[in-house]
Design an enzyme around this catalytic site. Structure first.
Site, PDB file in Angstrom:
ATOM      1  N   HIS A 112       3.175   1.977   2.744  1.00 18.28           N
ATOM      2  CA  HIS A 112       3.705   2.453   1.465  1.00 18.28           C
ATOM      3  C   HIS A 112       4.435   1.295   0.781  1.00 18.28           C
ATOM      4  O   HIS A 112       5.285   0.635   1.396  1.00 18.28           O
ATOM      5  CB  HIS A 112       4.673   3.616   1.696  1.00 18.28           C
ATOM      6  CG  HIS A 112       5.271   4.098   0.414  1.00 18.28           C
ATOM      7  ND1 HIS A 112       4.568   4.884  -0.478  1.00 18.28           N
ATOM      8  CD2 HIS A 112       6.476   3.861  -0.158  1.00 18.28           C
ATOM      9  CE1 HIS A 112       5.330   5.116  -1.538  1.00 18.28           C
ATOM     10  NE2 HIS A 112       6.488   4.519  -1.364  1.00 18.28           N
ATOM     11  N   ASP A 145       3.657  15.149   8.680  1.00 19.25           N
ATOM     12  CA  ASP A 145       3.409  16.130   7.624  1.00 19.25           C
ATOM     13  C   ASP A 145       4.112  15.815   6.318  1.00 19.25           C
ATOM     14  O   ASP A 145       3.661  16.218   5.250  1.00 19.25           O
ATOM     15  CB  ASP A 145       3.940  17.491   8.101  1.00 19.25           C
ATOM     16  CG  ASP A 145       2.811  18.292   8.690  1.00 19.25           C
ATOM     17  OD1 ASP A 145       1.665  17.883   8.523  1.00 19.25           O
ATOM     18  OD2 ASP A 145       3.100  19.316   9.327  1.00 19.25           O
ATOM     19  N   ASP A 148       5.150  10.181   2.994  1.00 23.47           N
ATOM     20  CA  ASP A 148       5.893   8.909   2.997  1.00 23.47           C
ATOM     21  C   ASP A 148       7.198   8.995   3.786  1.00 23.47           C
ATOM     22  O   ASP A 148       8.170   8.294   3.459  1.00 23.47           O
ATOM     23  CB  ASP A 148       6.200   8.444   1.558  1.00 23.47           C
ATOM     24  CG  ASP A 148       4.934   8.191   0.754  1.00 23.47           C
ATOM     25  OD1 ASP A 148       3.910   7.846   1.356  1.00 23.47           O
ATOM     26  OD2 ASP A 148       4.983   8.343  -0.483  1.00 23.47           O
ATOM     27  N   GLN A 174       1.906  -6.937  -2.306  1.00 25.33           N
ATOM     28  CA  GLN A 174       0.594  -6.812  -1.644  1.00 25.33           C
ATOM     29  C   GLN A 174       0.334  -7.962  -0.689  1.00 25.33           C
ATOM     30  O   GLN A 174      -0.238  -7.766   0.375  1.00 25.33           O
ATOM     31  CB  GLN A 174      -0.524  -6.722  -2.690  1.00 25.33           C
ATOM     32  CG  GLN A 174      -0.743  -5.284  -3.150  1.00 25.33           C
ATOM     33  CD  GLN A 174      -2.209  -4.906  -3.241  1.00 25.33           C
ATOM     34  OE1 GLN A 174      -3.030  -5.705  -3.677  1.00 25.33           O
ATOM     35  NE2 GLN A 174      -2.539  -3.683  -2.851  1.00 25.33           N
ATOM     36  N   GLU A 177       1.936  -7.108   2.376  1.00 22.04           N
ATOM     37  CA  GLU A 177       1.215  -6.038   3.092  1.00 22.04           C
ATOM     38  C   GLU A 177       0.089  -6.603   3.940  1.00 22.04           C
ATOM     39  O   GLU A 177      -0.158  -6.151   5.057  1.00 22.04           O
ATOM     40  CB  GLU A 177       0.639  -5.031   2.086  1.00 22.04           C
ATOM     41  CG  GLU A 177       1.713  -4.252   1.346  1.00 22.04           C
ATOM     42  CD  GLU A 177       1.147  -3.146   0.475  1.00 22.04           C
ATOM     43  OE1 GLU A 177       0.009  -3.280  -0.019  1.00 22.04           O
ATOM     44  OE2 GLU A 177       1.851  -2.144   0.288  1.00 22.04           O
TER      45      GLU A 177
END
Ligand code: GRF
Length: 215
Positions: A112, A145, A148, A174, A177
């Site tokens: 995320h 469930d 995030d 990014q 990431e």
């Protein structure tokens, strides 16, 4: 987890994170075998990346199903053919049903683009700039469930430049990431990181806080 962790990567779009996995898994560094790339969108560019890398692909579109549960059952049936040890959500823009998450409990990872628990949901980069946050980054976490909100494993963080645009900030996040996601997945694949009792354990120790890497 087995010596070579069979990994399914689920995407919906560009697949730059998928590409990072492909590049880093190729030389065996990660201990992950990417056995299938699944998309819920037939035009996701990530599917082309997978084909170029010689990785099998599968695509099923949700609008062919009556509800979320039936679609998720179809994904599970497709994935079952590949017997994955680990599911990596890499820009997979779907909320997974409770049944699906339970079926793969502790075996689903997500990334995320924010320092969770800050900024769950969408448009995180603009929200960080609007809030005047000093730090931003991305979080790899187990999927539960709650959207995030699953137990965190690894965060990559950077100092925000108040003068940069949301797009510039997104690009910097990014590139982080692409380093932290394959790294965290390989930790899970090797058993160094585990999901136990709904929490993250690293090297056999309960970790309420994630590992943090500054960039
Ligand atoms: C990433 O920024 C990730 O944080 C979010 O979706 C984006 C996917 O990008 N979950 P890409 O498809 O891997 O390029």
């Amino acid at each position: 987890m087995p010596a070579r962790c069979k990994t399914a990567i689920l995407i919906s779009g560009a697949g730059t994170n998928l590409q990072a996995f492909i590049d880093q898994a190729n030389d065996g560094r990660l201990g992950l075998d990417i056995t299938v790339v699944f998309s819920n969108k037939p035009d996701a560019y990530g599917l082309i990346r997978a084909v170029k890398a010689g990785i099998p692909t599968a695509c099923t579109e949700p609008d062919k199903f009556a509800d979320r549960e039936s679609f998720d059952n179809a994904i599970a049936a497709e994935l079952a053919r590949w017997q994955p040890d680990l599911l990596v959500l890499a820009g997979f823009m779907r909320i997974l049903s409770t049944g699906f998450v339970a079926r793969y409990a502790g075996k689903i990872l997500n990334i995320h683009p924010a320092l969770l628990p800050l900024h769950p949901g969408l448009n995180t980069h603009q929200r960080v700039l609007d809030a005047g946050d000093e730090w931003h980054g991305s979080t790899v976490h187990f999927v539960t469930d709650e959207l995030d909100a699953g137990p965190r494993i690894l965060q990559g963080r950077l100092a925000v430049d108040a003068n940069e645009s949301a797009d510039e900030l997104a690009a910097r996040v990014q590139s982080i990431e692409h380093q932290i996601y394959p790294q965290a997945a390989s930790w899970v694949g090797s058993g160094r990181v585990e999901f136990r009792d709904g929490q993250t354990w690293i090297d056999g120790e309960l970790c309420a806080e994630p590992e943090i890497k500054s960039f």
